[in-house]
Write an enzyme that holds these catalytic residues in place. Structure first.
Site, mmCIF file in Angstrom:
data_model
loop_
_atom_site.group_PDB
_atom_site.id
_atom_site.type_symbol
_atom_site.label_atom_id
_atom_site.label_comp_id
_atom_site.label_asym_id
_atom_site.label_seq_id
_atom_site.Cartn_x
_atom_site.Cartn_y
_atom_site.Cartn_z
ATOM 1 C CG LEU A 10 0.495 12.697 0.103
ATOM 2 C CD1 LEU A 10 1.520 13.735 -0.324
ATOM 3 C CD2 LEU A 10 -0.741 13.378 0.706
ATOM 4 C CG HIS A 11 1.009 7.984 -4.614
ATOM 5 N ND1 HIS A 11 1.229 8.772 -5.707
ATOM 6 C CD2 HIS A 11 2.191 7.907 -3.959
ATOM 7 C CE1 HIS A 11 2.496 9.153 -5.727
ATOM 8 N NE2 HIS A 11 3.100 8.646 -4.670
ATOM 9 C CG ASP A 73 -2.601 -3.239 4.347
ATOM 10 O OD1 ASP A 73 -1.898 -2.303 4.762
ATOM 11 O OD2 ASP A 73 -2.141 -4.365 4.111
ATOM 12 C CB SER A 74 -3.409 -2.192 -1.467
ATOM 13 O OG SER A 74 -2.878 -0.913 -1.190
ATOM 14 C CG PHE A 156 0.994 4.725 -5.957
ATOM 15 C CD1 PHE A 156 -0.314 4.720 -6.409
ATOM 16 C CD2 PHE A 156 1.307 3.955 -4.837
ATOM 17 C CE1 PHE A 156 -1.291 3.970 -5.762
ATOM 18 C CE2 PHE A 156 0.334 3.203 -4.180
ATOM 19 C CZ PHE A 156 -0.963 3.212 -4.650
ATOM 20 C CG HIS A 184 -5.634 -3.080 -6.560
ATOM 21 N ND1 HIS A 184 -5.331 -2.288 -7.629
ATOM 22 C CD2 HIS A 184 -4.766 -2.706 -5.573
ATOM 23 C CE1 HIS A 184 -4.324 -1.488 -7.325
ATOM 24 N NE2 HIS A 184 -3.964 -1.717 -6.080
HETATM 25 P P1 IMP Z 1 0.390 -0.344 2.407
HETATM 26 O O1 IMP Z 1 0.472 1.122 2.649
HETATM 27 O O2 IMP Z 1 0.996 -1.178 3.469
HETATM 28 O O3 IMP Z 1 -1.008 -0.774 2.056
HETATM 29 O O4 IMP Z 1 1.330 -0.594 1.141
HETATM 30 C C1 IMP Z 1 0.859 -0.693 -0.133
HETATM 31 C C2 IMP Z 1 2.025 -0.861 -1.103
HETATM 32 O O5 IMP Z 1 1.598 -1.694 -2.168
HETATM 33 C C3 IMP Z 1 2.401 0.480 -1.740
HETATM 34 O O6 IMP Z 1 3.505 1.045 -1.127
HETATM 35 C C4 IMP Z 1 2.716 0.104 -3.164
HETATM 36 O O7 IMP Z 1 4.047 -0.257 -3.261
HETATM 37 C C5 IMP Z 1 1.872 -1.132 -3.423
HETATM 38 N N1 IMP Z 1 0.603 -0.761 -4.069
HETATM 39 C C6 IMP Z 1 -0.649 -0.742 -3.525
HETATM 40 N N2 IMP Z 1 -1.553 -0.319 -4.405
HETATM 41 C C7 IMP Z 1 -0.878 -0.038 -5.532
HETATM 42 C C8 IMP Z 1 -1.295 0.471 -6.791
HETATM 43 O O8 IMP Z 1 -2.460 0.803 -7.041
HETATM 44 N N3 IMP Z 1 -0.313 0.602 -7.697
HETATM 45 C C9 IMP Z 1 0.992 0.288 -7.460
HETATM 46 N N4 IMP Z 1 1.434 -0.153 -6.293
HETATM 47 C C10 IMP Z 1 0.498 -0.326 -5.326
#
Ligand code: IMP
Length: 205
Positions: A10-11, A73-74, A156, A184
């Site tokens: 959701l974030h 993906d981040s 988040f 990012h």
């Molecule tokens: P994904 O869903 O596998 O891409 O996981 C991304 C994870 O990286 C998230 O659960 C966060 O813990 C962290 N993350 C990604 N983007 C952000 C951001 O903008 N702020 C803070 N944490 C982030």
């Protein structure tokens, strides 16, 4: 045309949808809920791009002909840990860890790391699968320092301890617009929007 966000976070949805709305593209924005929900995807690739593409392809397979899938993906990459947790950021403290548990672990593991060696970056890889199967990747990054204690309630994940280079507030102390202007995700999104406008894929002028 219709754009579908290939995530159930959701974030991420909030941040991506706000940036898309501000850009004023001629596209309808939907979440994966509009096509029955985000399909289960095993994020087993060792790169952000690999996982982002997997998610975008999985959703694209469910979309109508004019549907474009956009996946994010981040994660956070810590210099003192040679780039970890990286693609494992969401499960840093374990398979079903919450953001709070992951953050707690990062603060703990960085406990003995001195000031001056607490650098890190957020990375965001956006993958697009456009109608007719064209695939694109857009990559954004932001560098900063990891604080010892949380500051701020917005954002988040690791935002409360992430102090961007040259800034006095963490990304959790910024408004969503301030964060998007330097983050990012904002950087990757601006590249995606430029591509959308260049290719006129959104059906606008
Ligand atoms: P994904 O869903 O596998 O891409 O996981 C991304 C994870 O990286 C998230 O659960 C966060 O813990 C962290 N993350 C990604 N983007 C952000 C951001 O903008 N702020 C803070 N944490 C982030």
């Amino acid at each position: 045309m219709r754009l579908y966000l290939a995530t159930s976070n959701l974030h991420k949805i909030e941040e991506l949808a706000a940036m898309l709305a501000a850009a004023g593209l001629d596209v309808e924005v939907h979440t994966a809920e509009a096509v029955g929900g985000m399909p289960e995807v095993v994020e087993d690739q060792n790169t952000f791009s690999g996982n982002a593409l997997k998610k975008a392809r999985a959703l694209a397979a469910l979309l109508p002909e004019d549907g474009l899938a956009l996946a994010d993906d981040s994660g956070i990459c810590i210099e003192a840990f040679n780039g970890a947790p990286g693609v494992y950021s969401a499960r840093y403290a374990g398979e079903n860890a919450t953001d709070e548990e992951n953050l707690e672990k990062l603060i703990r593991e960085l406990g003995n790391v001195p000031n001056g060696k607490r650098g890190g970056s957020f990375e965001c890889h956006l993958a697009v699968v456009a109608p007719h199967g064209e695939e694109r990747l857009f990559i954004g990054e932001i560098f900063g320092t990891i604080l010892r204690e949380r500051r701020g309630e917005s954002g988040f994940g690791y935002d409360p301890v992430f102090l961007p280079l040259g800034k006095e507030r963490t990304t959790a102390e910024m408004t969503s617009e301030e964060k998007a202007a330097i983050s990012h995700r904002g950087n990757a999104m601006r590249q995606f929007l430029e591509w959308m406008r260049d290719t006129k894929i959104q059906g606008g002028a």
